[in-house]
Design a protein around this motif. Structure first.
Motif, PDB file in Angstrom:
ATOM      1  N   PHE A 293      18.750 -12.715   3.826  1.00 57.02           N
ATOM      2  CA  PHE A 293      19.511 -13.515   2.856  1.00 57.02           C
ATOM      3  C   PHE A 293      19.621 -14.987   3.277  1.00 57.02           C
ATOM      4  O   PHE A 293      19.986 -15.844   2.481  1.00 57.02           O
ATOM      5  CB  PHE A 293      20.903 -12.907   2.605  1.00 57.02           C
ATOM      6  CG  PHE A 293      20.858 -11.653   1.743  1.00 57.02           C
ATOM      7  CD1 PHE A 293      19.650 -11.138   1.287  1.00 57.02           C
ATOM      8  CD2 PHE A 293      22.029 -10.995   1.374  1.00 57.02           C
ATOM      9  CE1 PHE A 293      19.599  -9.991   0.499  1.00 57.02           C
ATOM     10  CE2 PHE A 293      21.997  -9.848   0.575  1.00 57.02           C
ATOM     11  CZ  PHE A 293      20.771  -9.349   0.138  1.00 57.02           C
TER      12      PHE A 293
ATOM     13  N   ASP B  49      15.145 -13.515  -3.625  1.00 56.70           N
ATOM     14  CA  ASP B  49      16.314 -13.771  -4.474  1.00 56.70           C
ATOM     15  C   ASP B  49      17.383 -12.748  -4.094  1.00 56.70           C
ATOM     16  O   ASP B  49      17.349 -11.596  -4.534  1.00 56.70           O
ATOM     17  CB  ASP B  49      15.890 -13.635  -5.945  1.00 56.70           C
ATOM     18  CG  ASP B  49      17.048 -13.857  -6.903  1.00 56.70           C
ATOM     19  OD1 ASP B  49      18.199 -13.995  -6.430  1.00 56.70           O
ATOM     20  OD2 ASP B  49      16.805 -13.881  -8.126  1.00 56.70           O
ATOM     21  N   ALA B  50      18.328 -13.172  -3.270  1.00 56.23           N
ATOM     22  CA  ALA B  50      19.336 -12.243  -2.743  1.00 56.23           C
ATOM     23  C   ALA B  50      20.133 -11.569  -3.862  1.00 56.23           C
ATOM     24  O   ALA B  50      20.486 -10.389  -3.751  1.00 56.23           O
ATOM     25  CB  ALA B  50      20.273 -12.979  -1.792  1.00 56.23           C
ATOM     26  N   SER B  51      20.374 -12.291  -4.950  1.00 55.01           N
ATOM     27  CA  SER B  51      21.203 -11.715  -6.025  1.00 55.01           C
ATOM     28  C   SER B  51      20.534 -10.465  -6.613  1.00 55.01           C
ATOM     29  O   SER B  51      21.199  -9.523  -7.030  1.00 55.01           O
ATOM     30  CB  SER B  51      21.470 -12.746  -7.122  1.00 55.01           C
ATOM     31  OG  SER B  51      20.273 -13.040  -7.791  1.00 55.01           O
ATOM     32  N   LYS B  52      19.215 -10.460  -6.609  1.00 56.55           N
ATOM     33  CA  LYS B  52      18.464  -9.311  -7.140  1.00 56.55           C
ATOM     34  C   LYS B  52      18.750  -8.055  -6.300  1.00 56.55           C
ATOM     35  O   LYS B  52      18.883  -6.954  -6.826  1.00 56.55           O
ATOM     36  CB  LYS B  52      16.972  -9.659  -7.059  1.00 56.55           C
ATOM     37  CG  LYS B  52      16.056  -8.760  -7.800  1.00 56.55           C
ATOM     38  CD  LYS B  52      14.681  -9.381  -7.893  1.00 56.55           C
ATOM     39  CE  LYS B  52      13.734  -8.791  -6.882  1.00 56.55           C
ATOM     40  NZ  LYS B  52      12.400  -9.358  -6.902  1.00 56.55           N
ATOM     41  N   TYR B  53      18.858  -8.223  -4.998  1.00 57.01           N
ATOM     42  CA  TYR B  53      19.060  -7.070  -4.118  1.00 57.01           C
ATOM     43  C   TYR B  53      20.504  -6.603  -4.144  1.00 57.01           C
ATOM     44  O   TYR B  53      20.786  -5.427  -3.994  1.00 57.01           O
ATOM     45  CB  TYR B  53      18.581  -7.398  -2.697  1.00 57.01           C
ATOM     46  CG  TYR B  53      17.123  -7.738  -2.722  1.00 57.01           C
ATOM     47  CD1 TYR B  53      16.169  -6.732  -2.822  1.00 57.01           C
ATOM     48  CD2 TYR B  53      16.697  -9.066  -2.757  1.00 57.01           C
ATOM     49  CE1 TYR B  53      14.821  -7.036  -2.927  1.00 57.01           C
ATOM     50  CE2 TYR B  53      15.351  -9.376  -2.853  1.00 57.01           C
ATOM     51  CZ  TYR B  53      14.417  -8.364  -2.939  1.00 57.01           C
ATOM     52  OH  TYR B  53      13.084  -8.660  -3.052  1.00 57.01           O
ATOM     53  N   GLU B  54      21.417  -7.548  -4.371  1.00 57.93           N
ATOM     54  CA  GLU B  54      22.809  -7.134  -4.521  1.00 57.93           C
ATOM     55  C   GLU B  54      22.954  -6.281  -5.783  1.00 57.93           C
ATOM     56  O   GLU B  54      23.579  -5.236  -5.765  1.00 57.93           O
ATOM     57  CB  GLU B  54      23.735  -8.360  -4.559  1.00 57.93           C
ATOM     58  CG  GLU B  54      24.041  -8.861  -3.160  1.00 57.93           C
ATOM     59  CD  GLU B  54      24.300 -10.348  -3.080  1.00 57.93           C
ATOM     60  OE1 GLU B  54      24.395 -11.007  -4.126  1.00 57.93           O
ATOM     61  OE2 GLU B  54      24.401 -10.854  -1.941  1.00 57.93           O
ATOM     62  N   LYS B  55      22.277  -6.698  -6.854  1.00 59.65           N
ATOM     63  CA  LYS B  55      22.324  -5.934  -8.108  1.00 59.65           C
ATOM     64  C   LYS B  55      21.673  -4.571  -7.930  1.00 59.65           C
ATOM     65  O   LYS B  55      22.125  -3.568  -8.439  1.00 59.65           O
ATOM     66  CB  LYS B  55      21.590  -6.707  -9.217  1.00 59.65           C
ATOM     67  CG  LYS B  55      22.458  -7.692  -9.949  1.00 59.65           C
ATOM     68  CD  LYS B  55      21.657  -8.296 -11.093  1.00 59.65           C
ATOM     69  CE  LYS B  55      21.706  -9.818 -11.036  1.00 59.65           C
ATOM     70  NZ  LYS B  55      20.435 -10.471 -11.349  1.00 59.65           N
ATOM     71  N   ASN B  56      20.565  -4.545  -7.166  1.00 64.84           N
ATOM     72  CA  ASN B  56      19.773  -3.323  -6.991  1.00 64.84           C
ATOM     73  C   ASN B  56      20.543  -2.181  -6.351  1.00 64.84           C
ATOM     74  O   ASN B  56      20.124  -1.038  -6.439  1.00 64.84           O
ATOM     75  CB  ASN B  56      18.549  -3.623  -6.119  1.00 64.84           C
ATOM     76  CG  ASN B  56      17.356  -3.934  -7.001  1.00 64.84           C
ATOM     77  OD1 ASN B  56      17.477  -3.902  -8.214  1.00 64.84           O
ATOM     78  ND2 ASN B  56      16.238  -4.239  -6.395  1.00 64.84           N
TER      79      ASN B  56
ATOM     80  N   ASP C 214      17.383 -17.056   1.092  1.00 68.67           N
ATOM     81  CA  ASP C 214      17.684 -16.919  -0.339  1.00 68.67           C
ATOM     82  C   ASP C 214      17.120 -18.123  -1.108  1.00 68.67           C
ATOM     83  O   ASP C 214      17.172 -19.266  -0.616  1.00 68.67           O
ATOM     84  CB  ASP C 214      19.204 -16.829  -0.534  1.00 68.67           C
ATOM     85  CG  ASP C 214      19.574 -16.547  -1.977  1.00 68.67           C
ATOM     86  OD1 ASP C 214      18.687 -16.100  -2.747  1.00 68.67           O
ATOM     87  OD2 ASP C 214      20.747 -16.779  -2.339  1.00 68.67           O
TER      88      ASP C 214
ATOM     89  N   LYS D  97      18.385 -19.708  -3.345  1.00 68.83           N
ATOM     90  CA  LYS D  97      19.410 -20.755  -3.544  1.00 68.83           C
ATOM     91  C   LYS D  97      19.375 -21.784  -2.408  1.00 68.83           C
ATOM     92  O   LYS D  97      19.761 -22.929  -2.577  1.00 68.83           O
ATOM     93  CB  LYS D  97      20.804 -20.113  -3.582  1.00 68.83           C
ATOM     94  CG  LYS D  97      21.085 -19.339  -4.842  1.00 68.83           C
ATOM     95  CD  LYS D  97      22.601 -19.128  -4.995  1.00 68.83           C
ATOM     96  CE  LYS D  97      22.902 -18.250  -6.176  1.00 68.83           C
ATOM     97  NZ  LYS D  97      22.686 -16.824  -5.875  1.00 68.83           N
TER      98      LYS D  97
END
Ligand code: GMT
Length: 382
Positions: free
Chosen positions: A354, A177-184, A357, A359
């Motif tokens: 990514f 889940d790419a969004s998780k790593y962007e948040k991290n 991902d 998505k």
């Protein structure tokens, strides 16, 4: 849609994929029912869309071995009937696809057509599935599923090579889940707990089985640490762990190697990591490597199975022949000895990960579920 998911609930990659997939479908509003012998490790919380049904196998003096597949098929019949499940997705052929076929057959007698999607993960085909004890049942389960997916092209080809398969197999790769790593990015990463600022950190995560070639991990690190100040973090548990600890002691590396147990916070460990080692003998995909890449880790791996579909040689890391300890150590040293080069490998590793991902991957499973569901409705009316 109401989806039942069967998987192994442990730390293995197939259980992780099954759980994350189920949770992603639940987020989209589908109703998800996990059916297995204990709550999957990545299933931290149940919510209004997510249910867990425990398969219990009561002890009986006559049973030398517990008939898990029998209990699973009965549980599936009850869950599918009670919750009016639309599709049944089983991860790992043994014994899950076999039990699913039995459940489907029992339900068919009542006029209930439940489509089965089977996802092949690796050792269910290679190491375990191809054993003569299981082979006919595995081939049968694959041939009698409504849809079959494999996590890599390599695994798909291996399945055709090893079994008499009369049907199509679709490749749907594993995902992050790419969004998780962007948040991290904003999360603090407590690197100082493991290494000095000038040291590099190498990590290996696995179930410590023979196929992972754990002694290679340690011997590669031994060579790397002679050239580059570094630490090795070994994450996971399994039959080869004790031997691994003994080898570390024998090589005088105990102050440089940290053994951690199984962890459900893998991302916190990978956020320290510079380079991920995966020298496996067999690896259908290498989800652990993909998760490392998503955390900006370069990867040095063997070229076994599906690893070349994940780790890009010379771009996200390097691939060497299985057992080539010298080669893998040289690859790791080349990446680690130069700060700028290391950063480039790490950035490219994350960028490449990514492409996997969720998505991108979720719609592929969605299309399969839709197709299987529509076909089952047609069968129901016939
Ligand atoms: O044998 C294992 O490593 C565990 C196994 C599993 O089912 O949990 O892993 C397999 O499935 C993973 C998820 O699809 C893949 O990433 C692993 O490469 C695969 N392991 C092997 O092929 C050895």
């Amino acid at each position: 849609m109401k989806i039942a998911i069967v998987c192994f609930p442990t730390f293995g990659g197939s259980g992780v994929v099954a759980t994350e997939l189920g949770l992603a479908f639940a987020d989209k509003g589908h109703e998800i029912h996990f059916v297995t012998y204990q709550q999957p490790v990545r299933l931290a919380q149940l919510n209004k869309n997510v249910f867990f049904h425990e398969v219990q196998v009561p002890d009986y003096p006559l049973f030398n071995h517990q008939p898990y597949d029998l209990a699973l098929s009965s549980k599936l019949v009850n869950v599918i009937r009670k919750h009016q499940i639309d599709v049944l997705h089983v991860h790992y052929a043994i014994p899950n696809a076999y039990a699913a076929y039995m459940a489907k057959t029992m339900l068919k007698d009542e006029g209930y057509h439940i489509p089965i999607i089977t996802t092949l993960h690796g050792t269910d085909v290679s190491l375990v599935g191809s054993h003569p004890f299981y082979k006919p049942a595995v081939a049968f389960s694959i041939n009698h599923s409504d849809c079959v997916t494999a996590v890599s092209h390599s695994l798909k080809n291996m399945t055709y090579d090893m079994f008499d398969i009369q049907r199509s197999i679709e490749v749907i790769p594993n995902f992050i889940d790419a969004s998780k790593y962007e948040k991290n990015k904003t999360k603090p990463c407590k690197r100082h707990l493991v290494a000095l600022p000038e040291e590099r950190i190498l990590t290996h995560v696995s179930n410590f089985r023979k196929v992972k070639r754990i002694p290679d991990v340690i011997r590669i690190f031994e060579k790397v640490s002679q050239e580059v100040p570094s630490k090795l973090v070994m994450v996971g548990d399994g039959p080869e762990k004790l031997k691994a600890k003994k080898l570390v002691d024998k090589l005088g590396l105990s102050d440089k190697v940290h053994f951690l147990g199984n962890s459900s916070e893998i991302d916190r460990i990978l956020c320290w990591t510079d380079l991920f080692l995966l020298p496996s003998e067999i690896e259908s995909f290498g989800l652990s490597a993909l998760e490392a890449m998503a955390n900006k880790c370069a990867v040095v791996s063997s070229n076994a199975g599906g690893l070349p579909e994940v780790n890009q040689n010379g771009t996200t890391g390097f691939l060497n022949d299985i057992g080539d300890i010298e080669g893998m150590a040289a690859s790791a040293i080349h990446i680690l000895e130069d700060e700028d080069r290391l950063k480039e490998f790490k950035d490219r590793a994350q960028e490449h990960s990514f492409k996997f991902d969720i998505k991108v991957i979720l719609p592929l499973y969605e299309a399969i579920y839709d197709k299987a569901y529509r076909q089952a409705r047609v069968n129901q009316k016939l």
